[in-house]
Design an enzyme around this catalytic site. Structure first.
Site, short mmCIF file in Angstrom:
data_model
loop_
_atom_site.label_atom_id
_atom_site.label_comp_id
_atom_site.label_asym_id
_atom_site.label_seq_id
_atom_site.Cartn_x
_atom_site.Cartn_y
_atom_site.Cartn_z
N LYS A 270 0.83 -1.19 0.00
CA LYS A 270 0.00 0.00 0.00
C LYS A 270 0.87 1.26 0.00
O LYS A 270 0.63 2.20 -0.76
CB LYS A 270 -0.93 -0.01 1.21
CG LYS A 270 -1.72 1.26 1.46
CD LYS A 270 -2.71 1.55 0.36
CE LYS A 270 -3.60 2.73 0.73
NZ LYS A 270 -4.42 3.20 -0.42
N ARG B 53 -16.43 12.21 15.61
CA ARG B 53 -15.00 11.94 15.84
C ARG B 53 -14.78 11.24 17.18
O ARG B 53 -13.93 10.36 17.30
CB ARG B 53 -14.23 13.26 15.78
CG ARG B 53 -14.27 13.93 14.41
CD ARG B 53 -13.56 15.27 14.43
NE ARG B 53 -13.60 15.92 13.13
CZ ARG B 53 -14.56 16.75 12.74
NH1 ARG B 53 -15.57 17.00 13.56
NH2 ARG B 53 -14.51 17.33 11.56
N SER C 20 -4.83 12.28 13.46
CA SER C 20 -5.78 11.18 13.68
C SER C 20 -6.93 11.67 14.56
O SER C 20 -6.74 12.52 15.44
CB SER C 20 -5.09 10.00 14.35
OG SER C 20 -4.00 9.53 13.59
N PRO D 6 -10.28 11.04 17.31
CA PRO D 6 -10.50 12.44 17.66
C PRO D 6 -9.20 13.10 18.10
O PRO D 6 -8.59 12.67 19.10
CB PRO D 6 -11.51 12.38 18.80
CG PRO D 6 -11.25 11.04 19.45
CD PRO D 6 -10.82 10.12 18.34
N ASP E 114 -10.95 23.88 11.13
CA ASP E 114 -12.20 24.57 11.44
C ASP E 114 -12.04 26.07 11.22
O ASP E 114 -12.92 26.74 10.66
CB ASP E 114 -12.61 24.32 12.90
CG ASP E 114 -12.56 22.86 13.28
OD1 ASP E 114 -13.62 22.26 13.47
OD2 ASP E 114 -11.44 22.32 13.38
N ARG F 51 -11.96 26.90 7.56
CA ARG F 51 -13.31 26.82 6.98
C ARG F 51 -14.10 28.11 7.23
O ARG F 51 -14.75 28.64 6.33
CB ARG F 51 -14.06 25.62 7.57
CG ARG F 51 -13.58 24.28 7.05
CD ARG F 51 -14.16 23.13 7.85
NE ARG F 51 -13.80 21.84 7.25
CZ ARG F 51 -13.82 20.70 7.89
NH1 ARG F 51 -14.17 20.66 9.17
NH2 ARG F 51 -13.49 19.59 7.28
N HIS G 113 -12.08 19.87 18.05
CA HIS G 113 -12.23 19.71 16.60
C HIS G 113 -13.42 18.78 16.41
O HIS G 113 -13.28 17.57 16.28
CB HIS G 113 -10.97 19.12 15.98
CG HIS G 113 -11.11 18.78 14.53
ND1 HIS G 113 -11.58 19.68 13.59
CD2 HIS G 113 -10.84 17.64 13.85
CE1 HIS G 113 -11.59 19.10 12.39
NE2 HIS G 113 -11.15 17.86 12.53
#
Length: 315
Positions: free
Chosen positions: A42, A91, A122, A124, A151, A154, A178
């Site tokens: 991967k 989360r 990662s 929460p 946040d 945004r 978050h």
């Protein structure tokens, strides 16, 4: 640190980890990226795909690996490993799955790269950053959770778009979790150097309307993205790459990262959540105190309470 001589590690080659590695290369953040995954195939697939673009960009080496030892000389390591939220899952609901993964990851990184700065994205993120701080032997300032950086971005983007200004001039922060209890600090919001409450808004738009809409939009943004594409990756990967770049270049930028709260916030000094900090080559170089309204303080206390309950549930 010299970014042109720096080596950055990424733990996890899933959707988010691969996006972080790609962002590091696209933004020319460092000279070498180590991409770790338990399944080396991967990591190789993602690394080779990114490699194909390097002739069109700044030179960068990508090393796919399934060995933690390859992180030994990394300056910064981004941790993305763990289960991702499924549709409609909060989360905090991921915590039981990811707490043990974080502990084992931190112990491995302490073993092979005890001096590296860790950036945790990662989820929460606030609780997992607290677990990382508790588990690790490295100083707290070397462990940075991505907190409410995304946040904040945004809100700044949407606010700048609404009032037709550069998003960089929409100076407003989101603090706390978050997640679902995040707090937008409207009381100290500035448009350039003008308080938002005194800024001339477009006709038909009121500050109260903006506040009510933006609280919900900010908290639900990740869920809306997840419903449409299965999860977020591009925004948070850019956050991670920007934090890495700020560390490597010692830029002293202010970001609302996951840290233990200082006593001024009156929420307990062990709780970890998004608060403004100066970030540089020493990691978290200084924690800043942002004045809050009574409503914002109450919201931060509620956020801290929820995060503390979540942390205690896995201890």
């Amino acid at each position: 640190m010299n970014s042109k001589l720096s080596k950055v590690g990424v733990v996890g080659a899933g959707r988010v980890g691969a996006a972080v590695a790609n962002a590091l290369v696209m933004m020319g953040v460092c000279v070498s990226v180590v991409l770790y995954n338990r399944t080396k195939d991967k990591a190789e697939g993602e690394a080779w795909d990114i490699e194909d673009a390097i002739p069109l960009l700044e030179e960068c080496d990508i090393l796919p690996t399934d060995k933690y030892e390859d992180f030994a000389d990394c300056d910064v390591i981004v941790i993305t490993i763990g289960a991702q939220a499924s549709e409609g899952q909060s989360r905090l609901e991921l915590l039981s799955d990811n707490a043990d993964i974080m502990r084992s990851t931190i112990k491995e990184l302490d073993r092979v790269a005890p001096d590296a700065i860790l950036i945790i994205i990662s989820n929460p993120v606030d609780v997992l950053t607290r677990i990382a701080i508790k588990t690790s032997t490295r100083p707290e300032n070397l462990i940075i959770g991505s907190g409410t950086v995304l946040d904040t971005a945004r809100v700044r983007y949407q606010l700048g778009k609404l009032i037709n200004i550069s998003k960089q001039d929409a100076n407003i922060y989101v603090i706390g979790e978050h997640g679902d209890t995040s707090v937008i600090v409207w009381s100290n919001a500035l448009i350039g150097a003008i308080p938002l409450e005194k800024f001339s808004l477009p006709q038909g738009t009121s500050l109260d309307k903006i506040k009510s809409e933006y609280v919900e939009n900010t908290r639900k943004r990740a869920y809306a993205i997840g419903e449409r594409k299965g999860g977020t990756s591009h925004g948070i990967s850019t956050v991670a790459a920007q934090l890495v770049d700020t560390v490597l270049r010692d830029e002293k930028q202010i970001f609302t990262v996951s840290v233990k709260a200082d006593s001024e916030y009156k929420i307990g000094e062990e709780v970890v959540l998004g608060l403004p900090c100066i970030i540089g080559k020493k990691g978290i170089e200084r924690k800043l105190h942002i004045p809050l309204s009574e409503e914002e303080q109450s919201g931060l206390e509620h956020s801290a309470e929820k995060l503390n309950e979540a942390y205690e549930s896995v201890m």
